[in-house]
Design an enzyme around this catalytic site. Structure first.
Site, PDB file in Angstrom:
ATOM      1  N   LYS A 132       3.875   8.631   9.191  1.00 37.31           N
ATOM      2  CA  LYS A 132       3.611   8.007  10.498  1.00 37.31           C
ATOM      3  C   LYS A 132       4.607   8.479  11.581  1.00 37.31           C
ATOM      4  CE  LYS A 132       0.693   4.539   8.536  1.00 37.31           C
ATOM      5  NZ  LYS A 132       0.826   4.069   7.175  1.00 37.31           N
ATOM      6  N   TYR A 161       0.860  -1.189   0.000  1.00 32.79           N
ATOM      7  CA  TYR A 161       0.000   0.000   0.000  1.00 32.79           C
ATOM      8  C   TYR A 161       0.888   1.227   0.000  1.00 32.79           C
ATOM      9  CZ  TYR A 161      -3.383   3.492   1.708  1.00 32.79           C
ATOM     10  OH  TYR A 161      -4.180   4.603   1.860  1.00 32.79           O
ATOM     11  N   ASP A 168       9.194   2.728   0.066  1.00 26.26           N
ATOM     12  CA  ASP A 168       8.139   3.413   0.806  1.00 26.26           C
ATOM     13  C   ASP A 168       8.240   2.953   2.258  1.00 26.26           C
ATOM     14  OD1 ASP A 168       5.926   4.516   1.912  1.00 26.26           O
ATOM     15  OD2 ASP A 168       4.492   3.726   0.446  1.00 26.26           O
TER      16      ASP A 168
HETATM   17  C1  LIG Z   1       0.233   4.626   5.852  1.00 26.32           C
HETATM   18  C2  LIG Z   1       1.001   4.424   4.599  1.00 26.32           C
HETATM   19  C3  LIG Z   1       0.877   5.300   3.502  1.00 26.32           C
HETATM   20  C4  LIG Z   1      -0.124   6.411   3.483  1.00 26.32           C
HETATM   21  O1  LIG Z   1       0.141   7.361   4.463  1.00 26.32           O
HETATM   22  P1  LIG Z   1      -1.048   8.373   4.905  1.00 26.32           P
HETATM   23  O2  LIG Z   1      -0.386   9.270   5.887  1.00 26.32           O
HETATM   24  O3  LIG Z   1      -2.119   7.496   5.475  1.00 26.32           O
HETATM   25  O4  LIG Z   1      -1.479   9.061   3.674  1.00 26.32           O
HETATM   26  C5  LIG Z   1       1.687   5.096   2.404  1.00 26.32           C
HETATM   27  N1  LIG Z   1       2.582   4.102   2.372  1.00 26.32           N
HETATM   28  C6  LIG Z   1       2.736   3.244   3.390  1.00 26.32           C
HETATM   29  C7  LIG Z   1       3.774   2.166   3.304  1.00 26.32           C
HETATM   30  C8  LIG Z   1       1.940   3.376   4.535  1.00 26.32           C
HETATM   31  O5  LIG Z   1       2.094   2.514   5.550  1.00 26.32           O
END
Ligand SMILES: *Cc1c(COP(=O)(O)O)cnc(C)c1O
Length: 421
Positions: free
Chosen positions: A264, A141, A236
């Site tokens: 995060k 994701y 990511d």
């Molecule tokens: C949570 C997450 C996102 C999205 O971040 P948001 O602050 O919710 O937009 C993108 N990539 C990864 C790997 C994530 O865990």
């Protein structure tokens, strides 16, 4: 109003009653809890029932809720104002702190969410390479930007369909989707489109659709493919950054990505995301380069201060503690699965990496296609029983659990008491 009434009222004003779908308790037996305060490892609902929290705001709160030093830093900043829309020293401090400690980055730009960070990385990769296509992996994701909200299409590897309605086909067409761990597929795609792939995006520790650790060989293979083809490699690390050690998976694997996205933990519970890379890559962003990116509230002083204070506490000893806590917590859950109601949850398995854990029935999957689309029924029972015992998991079978520095020995004893009572 009781919690059901609050949810009914919310549904009148907000689509589905929630501001992010995973909060909705969809498919569960009960309506969402409405929480109004939190401290350490605990969170209280509006009826003043407390829960040991293993959701932790889906990851940012690695120190626990309402850490006193972070609170002090935030209060100090509140005195000075909370948004200037202009240059300020707070983001500079955070940028210095990070670039001094992360050898794989030279420059960083702060945005407001992980989604925004990834969106910027994708645009930057396309802008730099002049290429259109991006590769992503099924089960990773990367936020809710159109071009990455894609799931595997049926049939041919490398085709894609949108996982949301109304993502235009022209967006999903630029995204090629492959199976995690399948280096051959990736090689084939690069061969098929030798001069078209701008970016390979991967969660180096996929943790948004269960927890699916990748082999060193696979990640190294992606690095090599990027080097051969001229595509950029994006790690990511929105979840894994500052969680799998301070330097995240880039450090753990020793593989240097071309770009990294953070979110995060980097904001310690305030809205922050970041994209980081070498100066050579980052200088393609406006105002220096032609790749546009902007934000009214970007590098918001409160968020910068909260993030820095959080990150300062993430010492090697802190990571050691997080691992030890997680191991004990996993052991407690496993023991309870074995014994609860004559082994009713005996089939549940647990995987953990650093301070993340995940529960899955019968076996531990290694790729998204091995995960059933129907984990709901057993999870629903487990979730309900735990909720009644005052233990809060993320309300979805596909989400991981998060352990914080506040989940210390006393919380672990309490977890045991709550489970076995
Ligand atoms: C949570 C997450 C996102 C999205 O971040 P948001 O602050 O919710 O937009 C993108 N990539 C990864 C790997 C994530 O865990």
């Amino acid at each position: 109003m009781n919690q059901e009434q609050l949810f009914e009222r919310s549904k009148e004003l907000v689509p589905g009653g929630v501001h992010s779908p995973v909060r909705s308790f969809k498919g569960l037996h009960t309506t969402p809890r409405f929480f109004e305060k939190a401290k350490g490892a605990k969170i209280w609902d509006v009826d003043n029932k407390d829960y040991i929290d293993f959701c932790m705001s889906f990851g940012p709160l690695i120190l626990g809720h309402k850490n006193e030093d972070v609170q002090k830093a935030l209060e100090g900043q509140l005195e000075k104002g909370w948004s200037y829309g202009a240059c300020e020293p707070y983001s500079l401090k955070l940028a210095e702190f990070l670039t001094e400690r992360l050898p794989h980055i030279e420059q960083i730009r702060f945005v407001n969410s992980g989604t925004e960070a990834v969106m910027t990385a994708v645009r930057l990769a396309r802008g730099m390479t002049g290429r259109k296509k991006i590769i992503k992996f099924d089960g990773c994701y990367h936020g809710h930007l159109d071009s990455l909200l894609i799931k595997a299409g049926s049939g041919l590897a490398g085709t894609a369909e949108a996982s949301s309605t109304w993502v235009p086909a022209s967006f999903s067409m630029g995204t090629l989707i492959l199976e995690l761990g399948g280096l051959e597929g990736c090689r084939d795609i690069i061969k098929r489109y030798p001069n078209d792939v701008a970016l390979i995006a991967v969660e180096p520790l996929p943790a948004n659709n269960g927890l699916l650790p990748l082999s060193q060989e696979f990640l190294q293979g992606l690095r090599d493919l990027c080097d051969e083809s001229g595509a950029l490699l994006l790690f990511d690390e929105v979840i894994s950054g500052f969680r799998m050690g301070f330097r995240g998976m880039a450090q753990k694997t020793g593989i240097k990505p071309d770009m990294v996205t953070y979110g995060k933990i980097i904001g310690g519970g305030l809205p922050v995301g970041a994209v980081a890379s070498s100066s050579k890559v980052m200088e393609n962003l406006a105002p220096l380069g032609g790749v546009y990116q902007a934000g009214t509230l970007s590098a918001n002083p409160l968020a910068m201060v909260g993030g820095l204070e959080t990150l300062k506490k993430l010492t090697p000893e802190a990571y050691q503690k997080l691992s030890t806590y997680t191991e004990s917590i996993v052991a407690i859950f496993k023991e309870w699965f074995e014994t609860f109601e004559n082994g009713r949850f005996k089939n549940l398995q647990m995987i953990h990496e650093g301070s993340l854990f995940w529960i899955h029935p019968d076996f531990l999957p290694t790729k998204a296609s091995e995960i059933s689309a129907d984990l709901g029924p057993q999870f629903k029972d487990l979730f309900e029983i735990l909720l009644n015992k005052g233990i809060y998991l993320a309300p979805n079978a596909y989400e991981v659990g998060f352990v914080s520095l506040a989940h210390d020995e006393s919380v672990q004893s309490e977890l045991k008491e709550r489970l076995f009572s």
